[in-house]
Design a protein around this motif. Sequence first.
Motif, mmCIF file in Angstrom:
data_model
loop_
_atom_site.group_PDB
_atom_site.id
_atom_site.type_symbol
_atom_site.label_atom_id
_atom_site.label_comp_id
_atom_site.label_asym_id
_atom_site.label_seq_id
_atom_site.Cartn_x
_atom_site.Cartn_y
_atom_site.Cartn_z
ATOM 1 N N MET A 196 0.858 -1.192 0.000
ATOM 2 C CA MET A 196 0.000 0.000 0.000
ATOM 3 C C MET A 196 0.900 1.250 0.000
ATOM 4 N N VAL A 197 0.576 2.188 -0.889
ATOM 5 C CA VAL A 197 1.326 3.438 -1.002
ATOM 6 C C VAL A 197 0.396 4.587 -0.674
ATOM 7 N N LEU A 198 0.792 5.383 0.294
ATOM 8 C CA LEU A 198 0.008 6.558 0.700
ATOM 9 C C LEU A 198 0.647 7.811 0.100
ATOM 10 N N SER A 199 -0.171 8.605 -0.556
ATOM 11 C CA SER A 199 0.290 9.879 -1.124
ATOM 12 C C SER A 199 -0.760 10.944 -0.835
ATOM 13 N N SER A 200 -0.327 12.190 -0.890
ATOM 14 C CA SER A 200 -1.225 13.297 -0.535
ATOM 15 C C SER A 200 -1.673 14.027 -1.780
ATOM 16 N N LEU A 201 -2.866 14.588 -1.688
ATOM 17 C CA LEU A 201 -3.426 15.460 -2.719
ATOM 18 C C LEU A 201 -3.668 16.823 -2.068
ATOM 19 N N PRO A 202 -2.638 17.644 -1.968
ATOM 20 C CA PRO A 202 -2.786 18.878 -1.191
ATOM 21 C C PRO A 202 -3.795 19.844 -1.774
ATOM 22 N N GLU A 203 -3.961 19.848 -3.117
ATOM 23 C CA GLU A 203 -4.915 20.774 -3.715
ATOM 24 C C GLU A 203 -6.342 20.425 -3.331
ATOM 25 N N ALA A 204 -6.636 19.130 -3.278
ATOM 26 C CA ALA A 204 -7.993 18.710 -2.925
ATOM 27 C C ALA A 204 -8.173 18.509 -1.433
ATOM 28 N N GLY A 205 -7.074 18.552 -0.649
ATOM 29 C CA GLY A 205 -7.184 18.311 0.780
ATOM 30 C C GLY A 205 -7.517 16.868 1.102
ATOM 31 N N ARG A 206 -7.100 15.919 0.246
ATOM 32 C CA ARG A 206 -7.397 14.505 0.437
ATOM 33 C C ARG A 206 -6.107 13.697 0.435
ATOM 34 N N SER A 207 -6.276 12.391 0.627
ATOM 35 C CA SER A 207 -5.162 11.453 0.555
ATOM 36 C C SER A 207 -5.550 10.325 -0.387
ATOM 37 N N ARG A 208 -4.548 9.778 -1.062
ATOM 38 C CA ARG A 208 -4.776 8.689 -2.021
ATOM 39 C C ARG A 208 -4.020 7.462 -1.562
ATOM 40 N N LEU A 209 -4.679 6.329 -1.670
ATOM 41 C CA LEU A 209 -4.087 5.028 -1.373
ATOM 42 C C LEU A 209 -4.049 4.213 -2.655
ATOM 43 N N GLU A 210 -2.895 3.645 -2.951
ATOM 44 C CA GLU A 210 -2.730 2.784 -4.124
ATOM 45 C C GLU A 210 -2.207 1.445 -3.629
ATOM 46 N N MET A 211 -2.959 0.394 -3.905
ATOM 47 C CA MET A 211 -2.622 -0.939 -3.430
ATOM 48 C C MET A 211 -2.397 -1.881 -4.615
ATOM 49 N N PHE A 212 -1.385 -2.705 -4.461
ATOM 50 C CA PHE A 212 -1.128 -3.732 -5.466
ATOM 51 C C PHE A 212 -0.531 -4.945 -4.754
ATOM 52 N N THR A 213 -0.531 -6.073 -5.462
ATOM 53 C CA THR A 213 -0.133 -7.358 -4.884
ATOM 54 C C THR A 213 1.052 -7.914 -5.665
ATOM 55 N N LEU A 214 2.045 -8.402 -4.918
ATOM 56 C CA LEU A 214 3.220 -9.011 -5.528
ATOM 57 C C LEU A 214 3.303 -10.465 -5.087
ATOM 58 N N PRO A 215 3.300 -11.389 -6.009
ATOM 59 C CA PRO A 215 3.455 -12.797 -5.620
ATOM 60 C C PRO A 215 4.898 -13.094 -5.226
ATOM 61 N N THR A 216 5.057 -14.026 -4.369
ATOM 62 C CA THR A 216 6.404 -14.362 -3.907
ATOM 63 C C THR A 216 7.257 -14.966 -5.008
ATOM 64 N N LEU A 217 6.597 -15.534 -6.054
ATOM 65 C CA LEU A 217 7.330 -16.118 -7.178
ATOM 66 C C LEU A 217 7.643 -15.093 -8.257
ATOM 67 N N LEU A 218 7.443 -13.815 -7.951
ATOM 68 C CA LEU A 218 7.653 -12.780 -8.956
ATOM 69 C C LEU A 218 9.093 -12.728 -9.465
ATOM 70 N N PRO A 219 10.130 -12.918 -8.649
ATOM 71 C CA PRO A 219 11.495 -12.869 -9.195
ATOM 72 C C PRO A 219 11.736 -13.894 -10.292
ATOM 73 N N GLN A 220 11.049 -15.080 -10.243
ATOM 74 C CA GLN A 220 11.269 -16.090 -11.275
ATOM 75 C C GLN A 220 10.498 -15.770 -12.545
ATOM 76 N N VAL A 221 9.387 -15.054 -12.445
ATOM 77 C CA VAL A 221 8.534 -14.792 -13.627
ATOM 78 C C VAL A 221 8.386 -13.295 -13.832
ATOM 79 N N SER A 222 9.430 -12.541 -13.572
ATOM 80 C CA SER A 222 9.326 -11.082 -13.642
ATOM 81 C C SER A 222 9.103 -10.589 -15.061
ATOM 82 N N THR A 223 9.536 -11.362 -16.076
ATOM 83 C CA THR A 223 9.390 -10.888 -17.452
ATOM 84 C C THR A 223 7.936 -10.848 -17.887
#
Length: 1633
Positions: free
Chosen positions: A539-566
């Motif tokens: 989860m990545v938290l970032s700010s939106l100062p113009e709107a006075g809000r906060s944004r959350l961006e979530m993504f999932t990484l599998p543990t086998l990602l280094p073997q199938v990164s391509t």
Amino acid sequence: MAQGRERDEGPHSAGGASLSVRWVQGFPKQNVHFVNDNTICYPCGNYVIFINIETKKKTVLQCSNGIVGVMATNIRCEVVAFSDRKLKPLIYIYSFPGLTRRTKLKGNILLDYTLLSFSYCGTYLASYSSLPEFELALWNWESSIILCRKSQPGMDVNQMSFNPMNWRQLCLSSPSTVSVWTIERSNQEHCFRARSVKLPLEDGSFFNETDVVFPQSLPKDLIYGPVLPLSSIAGLVGEEAETFRPKDDLYPLLHPTMHCWTPTSDLYIGCEEGHLLMINGNTLQVTVLNKIEEESPLEDRRNFISPVTLVYQKEGVLASGIDGFVYSFIIKDRSYMIEDFLEIERPVEHMAFSPNYTMLLIQTDKGSVYIYTFGKEPTLNKVLDACDGKFQAIDFITPGTQYFMTLTHSGEICVWWLEDCACVSKIYLNTLAMVLACCPSSLSAAVGTEDGSVYFISVYDKESPQVVHKAFLSESSVQHVVYDQQGIFLLVGTSEGKVFIINANSSSSFQIIGFTEVAKDILQISTVSLLETDIVKVMVLSSLPEAGRSRLEMFTLPTLLPQVSTTFADERGRLKDEIIHKYLYELEHALSSAVLGFQSNQIYGFCSQVPYICSYLLPEEEHTGIYILKPYKKVQSRQYGPGLLYLSSHGLWLITIAKCGILCIRDVYTLETFAWCRSHSHQGHGIQSMRISMDGQNILVNGRDDGTLVYLKWKRFGGHLASEILDYYQKLLISLSSAMDKENHYLSTTPKVSVDLGSDSEHTKQKASTDLSQDELVLTDVKKEIPWIQQKSQEVFVKHGAIKKEVNLFSKKRKEIKQGIKSLSKTILNMMEENDKLENIAKLDQQEFGLDLEELERLHDESQEEVAKIIKDVEMHNLAKSYLAELIKEECWNSMAVKGQALKLRKEIVEAQSGVKLIKQRHEEDDEEEEEEDKTVKYSNLPNYLLGSLSTDFGVDTSLLSSQLELHSREEKINQIILLKDIIYKVKTVFNNEFDAAYKQKEFEIARVKERNVRIREIILDLELEEAVWQPEFEDCEKPERMLVVQDEEITAHKHIKPWHKAKELMVNHEKEHWLLIQDASTRLRALMDMMGGVLEVKKEDILRMVIPQPAFMAKPDAVWTEEERKQFKDYEKKVKELNEERDKYRKSLEAELKKLQNSIQESTQAFDEHLKRLFERRVKAEMVTNQEELKISNLAFSLLLDEELSSREKFLNNYLTRKQHEKSQTSEAVRKSREDLDVYKEHYDNLLAEDKVMDRSFKKEFSEIPGHQVDILYKLFKRRPRISKQKTHSETTSVVPFGELPGSGKLNKDAFAQLMKAMDELDNISNMPEGLDPLVWNHFCMTRRAKVENEQKVKQKAADLLEMATFLQKRVEEEEKVQQEIERVFHELILLQEEKVRFQLNLTIQILLKQGQVELENFQLVLEYSDAILINKNIIEDLNSVIRTQGQKKVASMMESKDVHKRILQIEWEHKKMEMEREDLNQKAWDIQMLFFSRDRQKYLNEPNYEALISIQIGIMEQTIAVLDKTHKKNVENCKKLLKKLGKFSNQKDIANYALSCNLREELVAVSERKDICNAMGSKLTCEKIVKERYENMMQQQKLTNISKQQAEQISILQTEVERLRMKTFPALVPM
């Protein structure tokens, strides 16, 4: 460790668990102090850190009210004082080594204390505060009271110290001043007396300052009045006049940097300019010590040393500068020599000797502390090695139970031992670092830098960490580096909004898997990697100062990602959003921190605007776009300021930190706090970051601005809290053990990467060289490294498959584009060739031929904007010029009532300018009205020579002017100035009227000359003369208004003609040509012009131009002519002769007319020139009158100014007198109070001294019951006093310590008294008892002797205090006398000033007109000095001459009378001789009468004419005397009666007392009889009875002798009166005649 009590407003503990501070790591920002011979201390954040020099053991003392302010130590008492930095700060006194609070000092300071200093002996503490009080206070810290205080507004002090040899002296220094404060004491009263040191100039010379209040060296001006001080000239009358100095008198002085005391109570002052000053502590006399240069200085010798710190040693001082050297100044007399003492790697900011002077503490600017130990083999040890700046990031080395790492902004990485915070190793990256994170799955760490790189550091060997890999990700700085809980991935967040995913395993060479793009302002990255799952949620938290809000961006990484990164990333390395399941969320409010929960997809956030902690539930269903999250649970945090959230390793603890400096550990389900600790304060902007170990036992907290790192440990930790996290910790270690073994083995075999790193010494040298020479830069040619993200972009196009694919897909399109580009290039080339042939003004720039339409449009817009800007600037410039022209015209032309003009002669210039230039029209109109009302002109009765000007020659009314001899008051002078200005105006007005008349006359003359010049030009033309016609014209100085009009010929720039104007001019030219063609068509008109000159009738003026045409035959020879032709020739000659005669007559008439016209012009011009010359003389006279009047105005204005200066001086002296009188009342009150206190104290001292003497005298009486020889032995023992053995210091210490034994104080006196009582105990021992003495008597003797010793000590103390009070009183009396002298001096100055003021008002400056040549002197015997001359009127001399003549006539008449009188003199002389003889006969008869015997009564009866009246007067006097005696007798009788009554009452009281005494006497008689019986039985007579009998007999004999002497004295007085009476009888009575 002693820890202060926490505040009550912090969060409350919910359970039994609690946290405590184990150790604190920080480096000194203030001076380090010695507490004793082996311990140093310094403040750091909320703590005071104590370090034992020998064992390096640290002890921490926490301030309960936040950050520690200033600190001081008292070595003798072993106490530490420090202040806090809250509003209305307090001073805390703690004892060492117990670290118990002794007392708390509370003053009236509002903001902060800036300096604290203990006295070297006694219980005194000095404190100083800057804004807003600037108050110096003296405390008795044992009793917690302020003894005295004094405020010095605007005085900012940077060093304060007591005199080691005299606690009554205190030195305060700042960069501009040095002052010595003396503490004066009278019993319990203390007061400050400040004296400032007069510093030399910057070059070391001294400036002789003059007394500003009473200057003595002012010159005396006999002409222009008294010369006053500059403050009076400036008009200052308040306190600022006492210190006022003009800018010319202000010279730059030396700037002190540091001071130190000497054993002789002198001061050494180091200055920025490199000078060393010595100041006498008593007289404050400043001596500039001379520097002795060495004959052969070394090449690297530092010639200029500006001391930063000074410490005194024997034979000189030790000084340090900014060059990292410690110098030894060897001082002899008034000179010193510099020697190198020690070299330190960094600039030295502070030095201090240990109490025994065996060690020298050296503190650098970075905070490192060195101890230099003196001895046969001196040693330099580093006690504290400071890091290069404050800690930027911290983290535990897995598993977090033994080691941790720190990172500074400069790139210094340290590995520390967790138990005692000992530095194990260091490594320098030589780049600006931002973040640090340690890998959970290996002994490695990642460091993010500002240039976008990530350094991977192996800590497999803790003592030698090394960089094993470097990844240059992008050119933007790295702001976040986060490992997931299992150490699979490393997530790196940059400032441009990219999150890179890197394989955390070192065996994969830290492979960069890819990146994903998020919002730019990343606040926090949170991960969840559970043991039972195979994915990592991010989860990545970032700010939106113009709107006075906060944004959350979530993504999932599998543990086998280094073997199938391509498959997860595209060719440029960007991870595909649909594969990593990237979702966007937004919150309606701003968060400062957010973490992802381990269970049930829950998010926890810390609100940035309000003090709340909220939890949010993530939606279970998938969504697209942005999803708005609502708070699920909200709890008040009780922590103010923006905060951060962290999760423990097992995910059940939510740890919050904030700006308030409090760390709270909460339950992740209830969000309630169960443990908290205030490790930092809001004054240091709270906590920056924290880390908790995997087992939850260890917590590191890093401050934001206070530079402290705090290690927190659990006090009470057990139960389910401990079991849960320990179980998870064991599971996590088991799951990570295999991966850790593998990765650590790989790290142990991985070679070191060749990165530009530096060792400790190299980094220090580099840092020092950077600080010393900022301008020297070393440039190295390094091949530019390409970031990974750019490498991926380049690799895409290098791959053949991608290129072929693109070529096949876009081949046709590429051909079309190429053909179009070729055709466009040809067209553009042709256009460029054509453009080169055009003129410069029509040429286009090369950039105009670009094919980029957007670029062309942008360039066109830019050019249009630039043109518009230029047009606007030109318009504004023209508008400004026009506005300035209008202002100048309004001020210098329109506002002038009469414009300045000039008139010129024909040849030379004689200007007669207008006198009045700046007079408003309203003033002129008022004068015109006044002239209409009263046309008559009045003149003053005063002659011109007394009037002082020739204004009457212009007809100006001077009747209102006062005489110059009568202008005494200020109002009269002001009125005179106004009237003189009016006279000047009238004189100028008169001249202006004459000037206007002359100007009009010139205009008329010019018009007449112009008319005559028309005729003159015609005549000259007719006569064909080459004479120039003189045409008079007005020049610009005569008509200045023409200067305001711009002519066309004055404009040098080309006129911009618009197209329609050009068309109009062409049309006009065409019409003119057409008209000429029409004129050419008229042959008749052309023939008339050719033959008759365009006229049909010949005028008289044309005779001179008329020519008779010759006949045509005259071209032939004479012989060929015919008769007819000869007749025609004769007619031709006749006509020519007549024409010539007419022409001569007409020419002569024209010449006469020309001469007449020229003569008339010359006459009129000469007449005007004569008039103009007279006007010029009139102007000179008008200017003379104007200057005369202005001179009078200047004299009057100067007198008014001098009067104001005298008034200012008088007001200042009165104010100064008022202040001195107030000071006198204060000093008188202080003297009175001191004298009263001294009298009371002296009375107490006398009583105590009397008691001491009584105790001494009554000793034998108290022990009268024992035998006499024992009494003598006891009396000797009674007088004996124990010898107090002084502690003998070692000779080595005595030779090293320059101050020796410090003088005693109250505390030392108490210690000495206690030691004396301890020695008395030894004397009171039973072994010292004389033989045969009763033990009870010995005990009584010991008690009596102890009481006597205590009383003697009290007498000594009282005597010392009495002497001190007498000295205090003497100083107050001297101050009172000094103030009284000042008052008398002010009175004297006021009297002199008043005399000067009266003399100035009577001594007037007048202006007199004298005619030249009226008085002639021979041999130029001129008198130039008129100091004793006076100015009188001529009438007074004439009156005096008439009086002299009258007196002469009277004298002649008296001489005639004297002749007649002389005749009578002889007759009178004969009569006088006759009378002399008769007088002698009468005198003889009178002598005979006097020789007859007469009594006094008879003489009185004969001499007194009214004898009976005299007798009656004497009778009345006697009656009055008797009445007074009766009255007095009655009063005496009444007084005696009253006295008898009082005596009766007193006798009754005495009877009662006697009765009581008789009763007591009986008892005493019984006791005496019993004692007598005992004595008789013992066979000895008491000694006291003998003494009583002897004293009684002596008293009786003395009383008897006294009575006899009184009787003899009375008899002698009676005999003396009788002798006097008999002697008076024998004297004869002499009666005066």
